[in-house]
Enzyme design. Structure first.
Site, PDB file in Angstrom:
ATOM      1  CD  GLN A   1       7.464  13.161  11.488  1.00 51.23           C
ATOM      2  OE1 GLN A   1       8.577  12.768  11.171  1.00 51.23           O
ATOM      3  NE2 GLN A   1       6.370  12.553  11.084  1.00 51.23           N
TER       4      GLN A   1
ATOM      5  CG  HIS B   1       4.688  13.697   7.167  1.00 51.17           C
ATOM      6  ND1 HIS B   1       4.725  13.097   5.937  1.00 51.17           N
ATOM      7  CD2 HIS B   1       5.929  13.543   7.683  1.00 51.17           C
ATOM      8  CE1 HIS B   1       5.923  12.595   5.713  1.00 51.17           C
ATOM      9  NE2 HIS B   1       6.683  12.858   6.760  1.00 51.17           N
TER      10      HIS B   1
ATOM     11  CD  GLU C   1       3.045 -33.177  25.438  1.00 46.77           C
ATOM     12  OE1 GLU C   1       2.452 -33.409  24.356  1.00 46.77           O
ATOM     13  OE2 GLU C   1       3.932 -32.315  25.548  1.00 46.77           O
TER      14      GLU C   1
ATOM     15  CG  ASP D   1      11.566  10.453   5.929  1.00 47.28           C
ATOM     16  OD1 ASP D   1      11.418   9.471   6.681  1.00 47.28           O
ATOM     17  OD2 ASP D   1      11.229  11.612   6.249  1.00 47.28           O
TER      18      ASP D   1
ATOM     19  CD  GLU E   1       7.496   6.687  11.374  1.00 44.47           C
ATOM     20  OE1 GLU E   1       7.393   6.220  10.223  1.00 44.47           O
ATOM     21  OE2 GLU E   1       6.940   7.742  11.714  1.00 44.47           O
ATOM     22  CG  HIS E   2      11.477   8.646  11.888  1.00 43.55           C
ATOM     23  ND1 HIS E   2      10.174   9.013  11.570  1.00 43.55           N
ATOM     24  CD2 HIS E   2      11.934   7.933  10.829  1.00 43.55           C
ATOM     25  CE1 HIS E   2       9.860   8.549  10.386  1.00 43.55           C
ATOM     26  NE2 HIS E   2      10.907   7.885   9.906  1.00 43.55           N
TER      27      HIS E   2
ATOM     28  CG  HIS F   1       2.403 -37.832  19.415  1.00 38.37           C
ATOM     29  ND1 HIS F   1       1.037 -37.903  19.324  1.00 38.37           N
ATOM     30  CD2 HIS F   1       2.759 -36.613  18.926  1.00 38.37           C
ATOM     31  CE1 HIS F   1       0.571 -36.785  18.814  1.00 38.37           C
ATOM     32  NE2 HIS F   1       1.594 -35.980  18.550  1.00 38.37           N
TER      33      HIS F   1
ATOM     34  CB  SER G   1       5.169  10.122   9.777  1.00 39.74           C
ATOM     35  OG  SER G   1       6.558   9.985   9.875  1.00 39.74           O
TER      36      SER G   1
ATOM     37  CG  ASN H   1      -5.906   6.812   6.342  1.00 39.49           C
ATOM     38  OD1 ASN H   1      -6.195   5.630   6.515  1.00 39.49           O
ATOM     39  ND2 ASN H   1      -6.515   7.552   5.438  1.00 39.49           N
TER      40      ASN H   1
ATOM     41  CD  GLN I   1     -11.555   2.531  -0.258  1.00 40.09           C
ATOM     42  OE1 GLN I   1     -11.647   2.499   0.969  1.00 40.09           O
ATOM     43  NE2 GLN I   1     -11.611   3.653  -0.951  1.00 40.09           N
TER      44      GLN I   1
ATOM     45  CE1 TYR J   1      -3.935   2.142   0.281  1.00 43.27           C
ATOM     46  CE2 TYR J   1      -2.524   3.447   1.703  1.00 43.27           C
ATOM     47  CZ  TYR J   1      -3.671   3.321   0.939  1.00 43.27           C
ATOM     48  OH  TYR J   1      -4.540   4.376   0.829  1.00 43.27           O
TER      49      TYR J   1
END
Length: 429
Positions: free
Chosen positions: A258, A261, A414, A360, A326-327, A419, A236, A213, A190, A128
């Site tokens: 930053q 964004h 067990e 980035d 994240e960063h 087995h 971000s 998002n 979607q 994506y």
């Protein structure tokens, strides 16, 4: 900007609030659930309706896909400066990815059985690539390139189109270079539903990658189990930890980079030096006035930027781990002391001369990283996430005989006598 000092009465509450968990609201969960149900039930028809609703674009089943001719044309008509930038970024990311690939191996265990691991690329993956207020051309490089480096034969990309039904040509050029084999003009939840469950036009994939998002992230969360998911990277964020050696102009520039964004982006600054904090505030205000994306900068600076004056850099490092950015940019004369204390950052940029923007666009590691505190649990995107692991085991008469008494003990406790017998029959035989 919110400024909190450790001497303020609200310091403890602010520090506690840094411990985040990225969870979608009930409203977002409900919307995404409805979108997924529509796509599962009605396929392309639902994609077309939802694209018109959310992106104001009128598509048909025939125009959902971007053709390979369109991809080639986007690359061929891109200006030389963009081509050179994309090639440089792609080269770094591809080289970094190749060095990170997991390799097949084999060994022998204590009983003499041959054991090992084999790695294969996924056959078909989905990436994506967000559109929104800015076409994230770089995300094309930072996801699709890794899939290509891993040897994935079918690399599907979904990205939102504009109201005219077109996709930014720079983004298409990047997708062509990175190795996308299919591109669809579908965004939002979607798109995730289409890649997970399939429609008449978009065949389902085995694993989905990429940021988005809150609706995209929630769709990935709800699709988990139907397909494999890389991580849940949302809006971000950057956090900067610096002592008096920090350059206030550079720090302010990273905060503003930053903030542009927009939407739910966040930027934080932690320091143990009051003079540096004041200088950074002044620089943010000065530099902000010179920038173009005022509509995105304003709301983030008001609600999404915080500056903390900590009692020590060690306390600042503790808060970094609580926040799990994240960063992270780390600027300190005591790097050898402070760096080992950091445990939860998605990516760390060291020193005054390491802007996040190079990570980035260019440096090599993927910029697809955990957000919203998910760094406590998830790493950033790596090429081995595009590989499937399979374990391999081979025994012979000697190794199965040595294994039998150990298996028998497990089977006894067990209550699984079949087995035990499945091993014993070979040892006897």
């Amino acid at each position: 900007m919110k400024i909190i000092r450790h001497t303020d009465p609200t310091w403890q509450q602010t520090a506690a609030a840094l411990n985040r968990r990225a969870e979608a609201s009930d409203a977002v969960q409900e919307v995404v659930s409805g979108v997924i149900k529509q796509v599962r039930a009605r396929g392309d028809a639902a994609l077309i309706e939802l694209t018109e609703k959310f992106d104001r674009a009128k598509l048909t089943p025939e125009t959902l896909a971007v053709s390979q001719d369109e991809l080639a044309a986007a690359w061929n008509t891109a200006d030389a400066e963009l081509q050179e930038a994309l090639i440089a970024s792609h080269r770094n990311v591809f080289t970094f990815a190749q060095k990170s690939l997991r390799q097949n191996w084999s060994s022998t265990n204590e009983q003499g059985a041959e054991v090992g691991e084999v790695y294969h690329p996924f056959e078909r993956v989905g990436c994506y690539v967000p559109g929104g207020s800015a076409p994230l051309v770089s995300t094309s490089i930072m996801t699709v390139t890794l899939a290509a480096a891993a040897g994935v034969p079918e690399i599907v990309v979904c990205t939102p189109c504009g109201p005219d039904g077109s996709v930014n040509p720079g983004l298409l050029a990047a997708l062509k270079l990175a190795g996308a084999t299919e591109v669809y003009k579908v965004g939002g939840a979607q798109a995730i539903a289409a890649m997970a469950y399939g429609t008449e036009t978009i065949r389902p994939v085995a694993k989905i990658f990429g940021p988005g998002n809150s609706f995209v992230v929630e769709a990935k969360r709800q699709a988990f189990g139907v397909v494999s998911i890389d991580l849940l990277p949302g809006p971000s964020e950057v956090l900067i930890l610096a002592d008096k050696s920090g350059n206030p102009a550079y720090i302010a520039a990273d905060i503003l980079a930053q903030a542009e964004h927009g939407k739910d982006s966040q930027a934080g600054f932690i320091t143990d030096d009051a003079d540096l904090l004041n200088a950074v505030v002044a620089e943010v205000n000065r530099q902000c006035a010179t920038l173009s994306r005022q509509a995105q900068l304003g709301p983030v600076l008001e609600k999404g930027v915080f500056l903390l004056l900590a009692p020590s850099l060690e306390e600042g490092a503790r808060l970094v781990n609580v926040y799990a950015p994240e960063h992270l940019t780390l600027i300190t004369e005591r790097e050898s002391d402070i760096l080992p204390m950091i445990r939860t950052a998605g990516a760390i940029f060291l020193g005054n001369d390491s802007p996040v923007a190079v990570g980035d666009f260019l440096a090599g590691p993927s910029h697809t990283l955990p957000t919203g505190g998910a760094g406590k649990s998830f790493p950033g995107l790596t090429v081995d996430m595009f590989q499937r692991r399979t374990s391999m085991i081979r025994l012979n008469k000697e190794s199965v005989t040595k294994s039998e008494p150990i298996v028998r003990a497990f089977a006894k406790v067990e209550g699984l006598d079949a087995h035990g017998e499945s091993v014993a029959i070979r040892a006897r035989g």
